[in-house]
Write a protein that holds these residues in place. Structure first.
Motif, PDB file in Angstrom:
ATOM      1  N   TYR A  33     -30.775 136.897  15.334  1.00 46.26           N
ATOM      2  CA  TYR A  33     -32.097 137.109  15.912  1.00 46.26           C
ATOM      3  C   TYR A  33     -33.004 135.911  15.636  1.00 46.26           C
ATOM      4  CZ  TYR A  33     -36.625 139.038  17.066  1.00 46.26           C
ATOM      5  OH  TYR A  33     -37.868 139.218  17.619  1.00 46.26           O
ATOM      6  N   LEU A  34     -32.955 135.372  14.424  1.00 41.54           N
ATOM      7  CA  LEU A  34     -33.797 134.220  14.100  1.00 41.54           C
ATOM      8  C   LEU A  34     -33.422 133.008  14.946  1.00 41.54           C
ATOM      9  CD1 LEU A  34     -33.958 134.471  10.189  1.00 41.54           C
ATOM     10  CD2 LEU A  34     -35.703 135.154  11.841  1.00 41.54           C
ATOM     11  N   VAL A  35     -32.129 132.773  15.125  1.00 45.14           N
ATOM     12  CA  VAL A  35     -31.690 131.639  15.946  1.00 45.14           C
ATOM     13  C   VAL A  35     -32.163 131.820  17.379  1.00 45.14           C
ATOM     14  CG1 VAL A  35     -29.684 130.438  16.883  1.00 45.14           C
ATOM     15  CG2 VAL A  35     -29.702 131.138  14.488  1.00 45.14           C
ATOM     16  N   GLU A  36     -31.970 133.013  17.908  1.00 45.69           N
ATOM     17  CA  GLU A  36     -32.385 133.284  19.285  1.00 45.69           C
ATOM     18  C   GLU A  36     -33.899 133.111  19.453  1.00 45.69           C
ATOM     19  OE1 GLU A  36     -31.298 136.736  22.483  1.00 45.69           O
ATOM     20  OE2 GLU A  36     -32.222 137.390  20.610  1.00 45.69           O
ATOM     21  N   SER A  37     -34.672 133.575  18.470  1.00 43.40           N
ATOM     22  CA  SER A  37     -36.130 133.439  18.557  1.00 43.40           C
ATOM     23  C   SER A  37     -36.545 131.977  18.531  1.00 43.40           C
ATOM     24  CB  SER A  37     -36.796 134.203  17.417  1.00 43.40           C
ATOM     25  OG  SER A  37     -36.510 135.591  17.488  1.00 43.40           O
ATOM     26  N   CYS A  38     -35.896 131.186  17.681  1.00 38.16           N
ATOM     27  CA  CYS A  38     -36.222 129.756  17.610  1.00 38.16           C
ATOM     28  C   CYS A  38     -35.844 129.036  18.907  1.00 38.16           C
ATOM     29  CB  CYS A  38     -35.507 129.111  16.429  1.00 38.16           C
ATOM     30  SG  CYS A  38     -36.126 129.646  14.822  1.00 38.16           S
ATOM     31  N   GLU A  39     -34.710 129.376  19.482  1.00 32.75           N
ATOM     32  CA  GLU A  39     -34.297 128.753  20.745  1.00 32.75           C
ATOM     33  C   GLU A  39     -35.266 129.105  21.866  1.00 32.75           C
ATOM     34  OE1 GLU A  39     -30.362 130.223  21.174  1.00 32.75           O
ATOM     35  OE2 GLU A  39     -29.441 128.587  19.992  1.00 32.75           O
ATOM     36  N   ARG A  40     -35.686 130.353  21.933  1.00 32.72           N
ATOM     37  CA  ARG A  40     -36.616 130.771  22.984  1.00 32.72           C
ATOM     38  C   ARG A  40     -37.983 130.103  22.791  1.00 32.72           C
ATOM     39  NH1 ARG A  40     -34.819 135.197  25.899  1.00 32.72           N
ATOM     40  NH2 ARG A  40     -36.956 135.762  26.479  1.00 32.72           N
ATOM     41  N   ALA A  41     -38.403 129.951  21.540  1.00 31.92           N
ATOM     42  CA  ALA A  41     -39.675 129.270  21.290  1.00 31.92           C
ATOM     43  C   ALA A  41     -39.608 127.804  21.704  1.00 31.92           C
ATOM     44  CB  ALA A  41     -40.043 129.394  19.816  1.00 31.92           C
ATOM     45  N   LEU A  42     -38.456 127.157  21.501  1.00 28.43           N
ATOM     46  CA  LEU A  42     -38.282 125.769  21.923  1.00 28.43           C
ATOM     47  C   LEU A  42     -38.426 125.626  23.431  1.00 28.43           C
ATOM     48  CD1 LEU A  42     -35.358 124.048  19.976  1.00 28.43           C
ATOM     49  CD2 LEU A  42     -37.645 123.174  20.388  1.00 28.43           C
ATOM     50  N   GLN A  43     -37.990 126.636  24.146  1.00 27.11           N
ATOM     51  CA  GLN A  43     -38.049 126.613  25.604  1.00 27.11           C
ATOM     52  C   GLN A  43     -39.371 127.145  26.139  1.00 27.11           C
ATOM     53  OE1 GLN A  43     -34.684 129.063  26.428  1.00 27.11           O
ATOM     54  NE2 GLN A  43     -33.227 127.657  25.456  1.00 27.11           N
ATOM     55  N   GLY A  44     -40.290 127.494  25.205  1.00 25.92           N
ATOM     56  CA  GLY A  44     -41.563 128.057  25.639  1.00 25.92           C
ATOM     57  C   GLY A  44     -41.449 129.491  26.113  1.00 25.92           C
ATOM     58  N   ARG A  45     -40.353 130.140  25.749  1.00 24.10           N
ATOM     59  CA  ARG A  45     -40.134 131.530  26.173  1.00 24.10           C
ATOM     60  C   ARG A  45     -40.518 132.481  25.049  1.00 24.10           C
ATOM     61  NH1 ARG A  45     -34.058 131.577  27.868  1.00 24.10           N
ATOM     62  NH2 ARG A  45     -34.585 133.625  28.742  1.00 24.10           N
ATOM     63  N   ARG A  46     -40.509 133.763  25.342  1.00 27.52           N
ATOM     64  CA  ARG A  46     -41.008 134.768  24.414  1.00 27.52           C
ATOM     65  C   ARG A  46     -39.863 135.416  23.636  1.00 27.52           C
ATOM     66  NH1 ARG A  46     -43.990 138.104  29.013  1.00 27.52           N
ATOM     67  NH2 ARG A  46     -41.902 137.805  29.837  1.00 27.52           N
ATOM     68  N   PRO A  47     -40.079 135.747  22.351  1.00 29.12           N
ATOM     69  CA  PRO A  47     -39.008 136.389  21.572  1.00 29.12           C
ATOM     70  C   PRO A  47     -38.813 137.838  22.002  1.00 29.12           C
ATOM     71  CG  PRO A  47     -41.010 136.336  20.295  1.00 29.12           C
ATOM     72  CD  PRO A  47     -41.310 135.579  21.548  1.00 29.12           C
ATOM     73  N   PHE A  48     -37.661 138.356  21.729  1.00 32.47           N
ATOM     74  CA  PHE A  48     -37.370 139.744  22.057  1.00 32.47           C
ATOM     75  C   PHE A  48     -37.980 140.685  21.022  1.00 32.47           C
ATOM     76  CE2 PHE A  48     -33.895 137.741  24.463  1.00 32.47           C
ATOM     77  CZ  PHE A  48     -34.125 138.337  25.695  1.00 32.47           C
ATOM     78  N   SER A  49     -38.285 141.881  21.459  1.00 31.21           N
ATOM     79  CA  SER A  49     -38.852 142.885  20.560  1.00 31.21           C
ATOM     80  C   SER A  49     -37.789 143.391  19.588  1.00 31.21           C
ATOM     81  CB  SER A  49     -39.414 144.054  21.382  1.00 31.21           C
ATOM     82  OG  SER A  49     -39.769 145.129  20.548  1.00 31.21           O
ATOM     83  N   ILE A  50     -38.222 143.767  18.381  1.00 28.93           N
ATOM     84  CA  ILE A  50     -37.316 144.399  17.425  1.00 28.93           C
ATOM     85  C   ILE A  50     -37.673 145.870  17.218  1.00 28.93           C
ATOM     86  CG2 ILE A  50     -36.731 142.277  16.203  1.00 28.93           C
ATOM     87  CD1 ILE A  50     -38.777 142.961  14.093  1.00 28.93           C
ATOM     88  N   CYS A  51     -38.623 146.373  17.995  1.00 28.81           N
ATOM     89  CA  CYS A  51     -38.943 147.796  17.920  1.00 28.81           C
ATOM     90  C   CYS A  51     -37.829 148.604  18.564  1.00 28.81           C
ATOM     91  CB  CYS A  51     -40.271 148.091  18.617  1.00 28.81           C
ATOM     92  SG  CYS A  51     -41.697 147.369  17.789  1.00 28.81           S
ATOM     93  N   PRO A  52     -37.458 149.745  17.995  1.00 27.97           N
ATOM     94  CA  PRO A  52     -36.363 150.539  18.563  1.00 27.97           C
ATOM     95  C   PRO A  52     -36.675 151.003  19.982  1.00 27.97           C
ATOM     96  CG  PRO A  52     -37.571 151.785  16.904  1.00 27.97           C
ATOM     97  CD  PRO A  52     -38.065 150.384  16.824  1.00 27.97           C
ATOM     98  N   GLY A  53     -35.667 150.883  20.849  1.00 30.52           N
ATOM     99  CA  GLY A  53     -35.834 151.336  22.228  1.00 30.52           C
ATOM    100  C   GLY A  53     -36.504 150.330  23.131  1.00 30.52           C
ATOM    101  N   ARG A  54     -36.804 149.116  22.621  1.00 30.96           N
ATOM    102  CA  ARG A  54     -37.453 148.102  23.435  1.00 30.96           C
ATOM    103  C   ARG A  54     -36.639 146.816  23.376  1.00 30.96           C
ATOM    104  NH1 ARG A  54     -43.802 148.739  21.549  1.00 30.96           N
ATOM    105  NH2 ARG A  54     -43.828 151.020  21.480  1.00 30.96           N
TER     106      ARG A  54
END
Length: 502
Positions: A468-489
């Motif tokens: 999850y941390l790697v994916e969040s960092c990659e998305r931030a590099l691309q100016g994209r938004r991180p995924f939610s970690i709330c259940p069901g979202r």
């Protein structure tokens, strides 16, 4: 002893002797009054010393079983509660189904090697190599190994080119998705996880990166990586903080922290699937409101005063109460008897509660069975409030004042009688604090709170933290938004401009 002479012969002698005797009596009375005052002061001093001795003895008797002290502070001679042994030897018992490591599916296997026998194990004749007659399915044996790892280094050479029209030299800029710093998103995520999840010091992180991946890195660069990851996961953490305000039941607790060499507090609010951590300078109602926001559901907590400002229902932690009963039971006199009775009533109450949790007793039957116990426990608290021990009797009065919050778990489904969920969530943070001694700045505290929030929430959901941390960092590099970690979202979240990994 006063010695009397011959009786006076004249009236003047009688009056003179009478005056002398009166003076002696007054002197004796004054002396007796001073002695009485001294005795009273000595009695007061003795009472204070006896109270001090009793308090010191109480502190000596304190341990993790009868106070809020952690188990690590117990002396070696403190006896822990032991379960009744079964009398059987340790290990698997006859008839127990064995467990073995599950084999990975073929698509997860990187290399398959076929191994054939070379000679017969019975007659030792050589087995034919050209013509093989296989019997049954082959036995599968898998070996997992980590290859030698070295960091993949990419060098971008930014060339300059002169314009043929104006002769201005223009240098190429970094392509999209390339960080301006020296470390990529996966390396940044690993750095943040080592310090924020696995609680390694910054020098240990630097040593691990050098030994495992051959990457030299300074402590300043480690702090920069932590900040980048903190900014990348900030929207997900903010959504979790909003998510807990919508829940029906929350567990909250706090523990000491140090920030900027000053006393601070680490707060947590958790459910079965999410947890939020913040570091606040105070242990106050203001900090509790910052943690819980507009939450109006049932709050499970200890008796700390700021929680009384919670507008919804509460459930006091019975694990804390049981430790108080243990403390009372160790005292002499009437309060010791009350403590023993409270322990008996509590054990009886929780024997029934465990049956409710196991499904062997209905909630309605539990309510009926616990009704007399509720009254008896409350009467014992009232009696304890009248005992001579000031501190313990005051505690009894305080608990009785909050007695409506003792029984919420009986009346409402989904409410636990203890605050174990919050204490379990805090335990790794306490170990973190002991290793790092706190944080130096507000931004460092923000990193700790966000990392603890993400790591604890993902572990409650059985999800991989590093991925999850790697994916969040990659998305931030691309100016994209991180995924939610709330259940069901699973939707992505709004990303603030400062979260882009520059």
């Amino acid at each position: 002893m006063i010695e009397f002479g011959p009786p006076p012969t004249t009236l003047e002698d009688a009056l003179r002797e009478n005056a002398l005797l009166r003076q002696i009596v007054l002197q004796q009375a004054e002396t007796i009054a001073k002695q009485a005052e001294t005795i009273a002061k000595q009695a007061e001093t003795i009472a204070k010393l006896e109270a001090r001795i009793e308090e010191l003895e109480r502190q000596v008797r304190q341990n993790s079983q009868n106070s809020s002290r952690p188990p690590s502070s117990d002396l070696p001679d403190v006896e822990r509660p032991k379960k009744k042994g079964s009398g059987r030897k340790p290990g698997g018992q006859p008839g127990h189904k064995g467990h073995r490591r599950e084999l990975l599916p073929p698509e997860r296997v990187d290399e398959i090697r076929d191994v054939w026998p070379e000679q017969c194990e019975k007659c030792h004749e050589a087995l034919p190599y050209a013509v093989r007659v296989e019997v049954g399915e082959p036995d599968r044996h898998q070996v997992s190994e980590i290859p030698a790892l070295t960091a993949h280094v990419t060098e971008l050479r930014l060339h300059s080119q002169c314009c043929p029209s104006c002769e201005w030299a223009t240098m190429a800029s970094l392509p999209d998705g390339v960080p301006r710093g020296a470390f990529g998103p996966r390396l940044q995520a690993i750095v943040a996880a080592c310090s924020g999840v696995y609680h390694m010091s910054k020098r240990m992180v630097a040593g691990a990166l050098s030994d495992l991946f051959g990457v030299p890195i300074s402590t300043g660069s480690i702090i920069a990586c932590e900040r980048h990851v903190s900014d990348a996961i900030a929207p997900a953490v903010d959504e979790v903080a909003a998510h807990i305000q919508e829940q029906a039941v929350l567990h909250a607790d706090e523990t000491g922290w140090r920030q900027g060499r000053k006393r601070a507090w680490l707060w947590v609010a958790t459910t079965s699937l999410v947890a939020v951590f913040i570091i606040h300078a105070r242990r106050s109602a203001e900090a509790m409101k910052q943690l819980l926001g507009h939450f109006t559901g049932v709050l499970v907590s200890d008796r700390w005063a700021p929680y009384e400002d919670h507008p919804g229902k509460r459930q006091l932690c019975w694990a804390h109460l049981k430790r108080h009963w243990e403390e009372f039971a160790a005292l002499s006199g009437r309060l010791g008897e009350i403590g023993q009775d409270l322990l008996k009533k509590t054990r009886s109450l929780f024997r029934s509660w465990h049956r409710v949790r196991d499904g062997t007793l209905s909630r309605e039957a539990f309510k009926a069975k616990s009704k007399p116990l509720r009254g008896q426990i409350e009467m014992l608290l009232l009696a304890g409030g009248e005992c001579v021990q000031k501190k313990q009797s005051g505690m009894c009065r305080e608990i009785w004042r909050l007695h409506p919050h003792l029984w919420t778990f009986i009346d409402m489904n989904g409410v636990e009688p203890t605050n174990n969920a919050a204490e379990r969530a805090l335990r790794p943070a306490v170990l973190y604090r002991k290793g790092c001694f706190g944080t130096h700045s507000e931004r460092g505290g923000q990193f700790v709170g966000r990392m603890l929030t993400v790591a604890t929430t993902l572990r409650l959901q059985n999800r991989n933290v590093i991925d999850y941390l790697v994916e969040s960092c990659e998305r931030a590099l691309q100016g994209r938004r991180p995924f939610s970690i709330c259940p069901g979202r699973s939707r992505a979240l709004a990303l603030p401009a400062q979260a882009a990994l520059a």
